[in-house]
Design an enzyme around this catalytic site. Structure first.
Site, short mmCIF file in Angstrom:
data_model
loop_
_atom_site.label_atom_id
_atom_site.label_comp_id
_atom_site.label_asym_id
_atom_site.label_seq_id
_atom_site.Cartn_x
_atom_site.Cartn_y
_atom_site.Cartn_z
N GLY A 274 0.81 -1.21 0.00
CA GLY A 274 0.00 0.00 0.00
C GLY A 274 0.85 1.26 0.00
N MET A 276 4.81 3.11 1.98
CA MET A 276 6.02 2.86 2.76
C MET A 276 6.46 4.12 3.48
SD MET A 276 8.31 0.75 3.73
CE MET A 276 9.50 1.33 4.91
N GLU A 277 6.76 3.95 4.76
CA GLU A 277 6.98 5.08 5.67
C GLU A 277 8.41 5.64 5.69
OE1 GLU A 277 6.36 1.83 6.67
OE2 GLU A 277 7.53 1.32 8.45
N ASN A 278 9.18 5.53 4.61
CA ASN A 278 10.55 6.06 4.59
C ASN A 278 10.63 7.42 5.25
OD1 ASN A 278 11.06 3.90 2.59
ND2 ASN A 278 9.84 5.24 1.28
N GLU A 311 1.06 5.73 7.61
CA GLU A 311 2.47 5.99 7.28
C GLU A 311 2.99 7.19 8.06
OE1 GLU A 311 3.59 3.52 5.83
OE2 GLU A 311 1.71 2.78 4.98
N HIS A 314 3.85 6.23 11.58
CA HIS A 314 5.09 5.45 11.68
C HIS A 314 6.28 6.35 12.04
CE1 HIS A 314 4.51 1.26 10.87
NE2 HIS A 314 4.07 1.40 9.63
N GLU A 333 4.11 -2.40 13.46
CA GLU A 333 2.92 -2.52 12.62
C GLU A 333 1.62 -2.65 13.43
OE1 GLU A 333 3.02 -1.53 9.86
OE2 GLU A 333 5.09 -1.79 9.18
N1 B3K Z 1 6.05 -0.94 6.30
C1 B3K Z 1 5.45 -1.05 5.00
C2 B3K Z 1 5.40 -2.44 4.48
C3 B3K Z 1 6.66 -2.93 3.88
C4 B3K Z 1 6.46 -4.27 3.21
C5 B3K Z 1 7.70 -4.98 2.91
N2 B3K Z 1 7.49 -6.19 2.16
C6 B3K Z 1 4.09 -0.47 4.94
C7 B3K Z 1 3.43 -0.24 6.24
O1 B3K Z 1 3.09 -1.14 6.96
O2 B3K Z 1 3.24 0.89 6.59
ZN ZN Z 2 2.89 -0.02 8.70
#
Ligand code: B3K
Ligand code: ZN
Length: 884
Positions: A274, A276-278, A311, A314, A333
């Site tokens: 969906g 990604m929280e970079n 996100e 996170h 998570e």
């Molecule tokens: N942390 C990411 C998911 C990464 C998946 C890696 N295969 C999205 C989320 O949970 O916010």
């Molecule tokens: Zn997450």
């Protein structure tokens, strides 16, 4: 009897990684200075690392690296010759003398992002460069200690063609932007917050930007930017509003502020998950960013709000405090899903939000927890960590946090969270450290509660009730069991939120016990078998148990239709009202399945119809709640109550019940439809709630089988100015064979063919169709010019919708549905193993079906296990599915 299947002879079995083997890293990385030179043929990555020793005896540094071409390695400025290091397919080993404490490395590697179909590491999506590093994608970019307990400060320089890639982004703050003597553009970013490699991100492309700003509570001005492909700028409003709401909510609810001067979101079309929280640079599947009423449904709008929030949240639960190792995944998570659910409940109707969350849990997590892929929210071992981004780790993980919240209460929970943030900011920690902080901050003992982290399976709760009219005492006895836990079964600490109703449906006030004087309490149910006694009652009360779904359990309580209808009509707790209606409807459908009638006519008892009528005419209720309460449980929900699932019988009986409900209340549905379509929505409710109820009415009207309602749906479709109504009309007619249906599907495609997200819906609706031609139609759709296996959204829209949303045809007795799925898995095994592995789970449910289907399903698993070059991802899922 179950058949015995021979073990598959896969060649070398991939290694299993165990939590018990965790060891701190031998070396740490303090700073990373990356230069990424983007090219059309290849991309060159130069990584300069400052390292320090963490284990005084270590003599070898082993860096992870996959799919890399190594060009050179320098240690402390000295170029190493190939005999001074050892590079394998997965590692770069370097000797380090024990006298060396601090040292530097400069490693140059070459990669080909344009050939990367796995969408991990650095890859291209629609001509733009982007990254996905969680869980272990950074090692596809350069050699590194690619594990979350190695946290470093990153400076990233991106160099490339400024015409092709005018936008160049990475984490943190922009430091410098210049044109190099050779004409290329060079942009440097610096992130002051130490982070694990999985939070690294890089984006480069020809993108449009939508900007806004947010001032934090303490006065920091934050620039907010959403980057999208050109032409999509007008579809970012909702995402931007959601972001600002999330930032404000986290300040108010948890006291958490944003910590950089810029927050960026990039929407990309090809994305495995969906979003990604970079750090400071979230990368999103465009599905969770782009929306306008014409192009997205109300459900899409809700999805965007919650994923943007997730996100963003996170940043504190995941980024500032991260996971020590991947076994701790639920630390970030489960907690972050809980936070996004709380947020959505605050922004929308809390009861409807809870119903939706529980529906999702029951649909995805319960089957997982009851099948061969069951695992505790903290798994103890894995082959491929990407296989553990599961409903259990996420959704059950969130329920575990919610139970802590319920046991502690709002105030103490906040104290515990405050301590967690204070104690562990900047660290990579374990779930044990999280629970300890909550315990220390709140003063509540969670010793027994910890078992939830290591116990797989959904607890089942048996209920026994005794009422003594002489003493006025009511004794409730509960017993917990858990088949999956097997020998390790120990009673769990389960919060039982409950109340009692008297014969009129009024809430009973407790006259004794810990909640004396109140009408609801949270009781500690922490023994295998435990009784709760209530006195001072003049008649036998009706118990409303596990209000708000206070624990992720299956309630095994035998209740009469009358008793359930009573709770459906009267319970003070809206969640339990809805749930009583669902239980009642399931009971009725199951009873009808058992009493097979020639023409599959379902008998709907008066108690059910009366309760239905009562809800139908209650105009005080939130329309969205009414819609949920009047919708029958889904076919998969009913399936969960059958030892051996009969997909055809469930479908037939449920459809017949829908038709009868449609006919019985035809006038009410018409009235409701018109009211919701024409009269204004009550002031305290959103427009979306009216649309939801209107479209529920439309579905029942269509279910009557009368031609006039096909016309009604067609008219709604033609006149519709929003995607919710268009999709509802299409969905209402997707199962019939009628010229109007074909015309509508053709018009829709014609109108929206340029918008990928809308075309996805077109595939999904057809994948879920119940026409006899469905399987042939799906095969045809797989040949459609707009279909591709390469785009995860498109693949999910057709194949995902078919396998998880069309039980009748997926389980067609010909086995054709299973073969379609295994064909897709084989085709994806090498190109995108992460996605391929995700598609295995439906086959893993084989033990739940009749013998013929068991044989067909397991045969496909066997076939998958024999694939040449089977990826570790698919191996783990198929092997467990077949043999566990
Ligand atoms: N942390 C990411 C998911 C990464 C998946 C890696 N295969 C999205 C989320 O949970 O916010
Ligand atoms: Zn997450």
């Amino acid at each position: 009897m179950l058949k015995v299947f021979p073990l598959s002879q896969s060649s070398a079995k991939p290694a299993t990684i165990y939590l018990k083997d965790y060891k701190e890293p031998d070396f740490l990385i303090k700073t990373v200075d990356l230069t990424v030179e983007l090219g059309e043929e290849e991309t060159i990555v130069t990584s300069r690392l400052e390292l320090t020793r963490n284990d005084e005896n270590a003599t070898k540094l082993s860096l992870n690296g996959e799919h890399l071409t190594l060009q050179s390695v320098k240690m402390d400025g000295h170029m190493l010759t190939p005999d001074e290091y050892n590079a394998t397919d997965e590692w770069l080993h370097l000797p380090v003398a024990t006298v060396t404490t601090d040292f530097s490395l400069e490693i140059v590697t070459r990669i080909k992002p344009q050939e990367n179909t796995a969408l991990e590491g650095l890859y291209k999506s629609n001509g733009n460069f982007c990254t996905q590093c969680e869980a272990e994608g950074f090692r596809w970019i350069t050699y590194f200690l690619d594990r979350p307990d190695v946290m470093a400060i990153y400076t990233t320089t991106i160099i490339g063609d400024g015409e092709l890639y005018p936008v160049m982004l990475s984490n943190g703050n922009l430091m410098q932007q210049e044109t190099l003597p050779d004409g290329r553009q060079s942009v440097t970013w610096h992130d002051p917050h130490p982070k694990p490699s999985y939070l690294f991100a890089l984006v480069a492309g020809n993108l449009a930007v939508v900007e806004d700003k947010f001032t934090t509570r303490s006065g920091r001005n934050v620039k907010l930017q959403i980057f999208v492909e050109k032409g999509n700028e007008d579809k970012c409003d909702h995402a931007m509003t959601s972001l600002k709401k999330s930032m404000k909510w986290d300040e108010e609810k948890y006291g958490r502020e944003y910590d950089l001067d810029i927050f960026m979101i990039v929407a990309v079309s090809d994305f495995n998950m969906g979003a990604m929280e970079n750090k400071g640079l979230n990368v999103f599947n465009s599905k969770y960013v782009l929306a306008s009423p014409e192009t997205a449904t109300d459900a899409d709008f809700d999805g965007i709000e919650s994923v943007i929030a997730h996100e963003y949240f996170h940043n504190w639960t995941g980024n500032r405090i991260t996971c020590r190792d991947w076994f701790q995944l639920t630390l970030k998570e489960g907690l972050t899903v809980f936070r996004d659910q709380q947020f959505s409940a605050d922004m929308n109707s809390a009861a409807v939000q809870r119903i939706d969350d529980v529906q999702r849990l029951r649909a995805a997590q319960f089957p997982e927890d009851g099948g061969p892929l069951a695992h505790p929210i903290q798994p103890q071992s894995y082959v491929e960590i990407n296989n553990f981004y599961t409903a259990t780790v996420y959704e059950k993980g969130a329920e575990v946090i919610r139970m802590i919240h319920t046991l502690l209460g709002e105030e103490k929970f906040r104290k515990g969270m405050d301590l967690y943030f204070e104690r562990h900011d900047g660290q990579a920690v374990t779930t044990e450290e999280f629970v300890s902080a909550l315990e220390d901050g709140s003063g509540v003992d969670l010793t027994q509660f910890r078992r939830w982290y290591v116990t797989p399976g959904t607890p089942e709760i048996m209920v026994d009730e005794r009422f003594d009219p002489k003493t006025g005492q009511y004794k409730l006895t509960l017993e917990q069991s858990n088949l999956k836990a097997g020998e390790i079964f120990k009673p769990l600490h389960i919060p039982l939120q409950m109340g009692l109703l008297d014969e009129k449906g009024q809430a009973v006030t407790f006259t004794d016990g810990p909640f004396k004087g109140q009408t609801e309490g949270v009781f500690d149910f922490n023994k295998k078998r435990q009784s709760f006694t209530f006195s001072g009652l003049s008649s036998q009360p009706k118990a409303s148990l596990f209000r708000g779904f206070s624990a992720p359990v299956k309630l095994r309580q035998t209740m009469s239709d009358d008793a359930l209808a009573f709770l459906f009509a009267k319970d003070q707790d809206l969640f339990n009202r809805w749930d009583a209606g669902q239980r009642l409807a399931s009971n009725i459908i199951l009873k009808n399945i058992e009493a097979v009638d020639e023409d599959d006519t379902a008998i709907l008892p008066a108690a059910f119809l009366d309760a239905f009528a009562e809800i139908l005419s209650d105009t005080e209720l939130d329309r969205a709640f009414t819609a949920s309460a009047l919708t029958l449980p889904g076919e998969q929900d009913i399936a969960q109550r059958m030892p051996i699932v009969d997909v055809d019988a469930i479908h037939k009986v449920r459809e017949n019940a829908r038709q009868q409900i449609g006919l019985t209340f035809e006038e009410n549905w018409r009235k409701l439809y018109n009211e919701c379509a024409n009269a204004p929505t009550p002031a305290n409710q959103p427009e979306s709630s009216s649309r939801k109820l209107k479209n529920t009415a439309l579905r029942y009207l269509i279910a009557t089988g009368r031609e006039e309602y096909i016309t009604l749906a067609a008219t709604q479709f033609r006149k519709s100015t929003n995607m919710t109504d268009s999709v509802a009309a299409l969905s209402g007619l997707k199962d019939i064979t009628h010229p109007v249906r074909d015309e509508m599907f053709a018009d829709y495609y014609e109108k929206w063919q340029k918008d990928a997200l809308i075309v996805d819906k077109w595939f999904t609706l057809q994948a879920m169709s119940m026409r006899e031609s469905t399987i042939a139609d799906i095969k045809k759709l797989m040949e459609h010019p707009a279909f591709t296996l390469r785009n995860p959204n498109r693949l999910r829209s057709l194949i995902g919708a078919f396998t998880s949303g069309n039980p009748v045809y997926f389980h067609d007795k010909s086995g054709e549905g299973y073969r379609i799925l295994s064909g897709v898995i084989s085709a994806m095994n090498k190109t995108n193993p992460q996605i391929a592995a995700r598609f295995v789970a439906p086959l893993g449910q084989w033990r739940r079906y009749d013998e013929d289907r068991q044989a067909l399903m397991s045969a496909e698993l066997e076939k998958i296990l024999k694939l040449p070059d089977l990826s570790d991802h698919v191996y783990e899922m198929a092997n467990k599915s077949l043999h566990n």
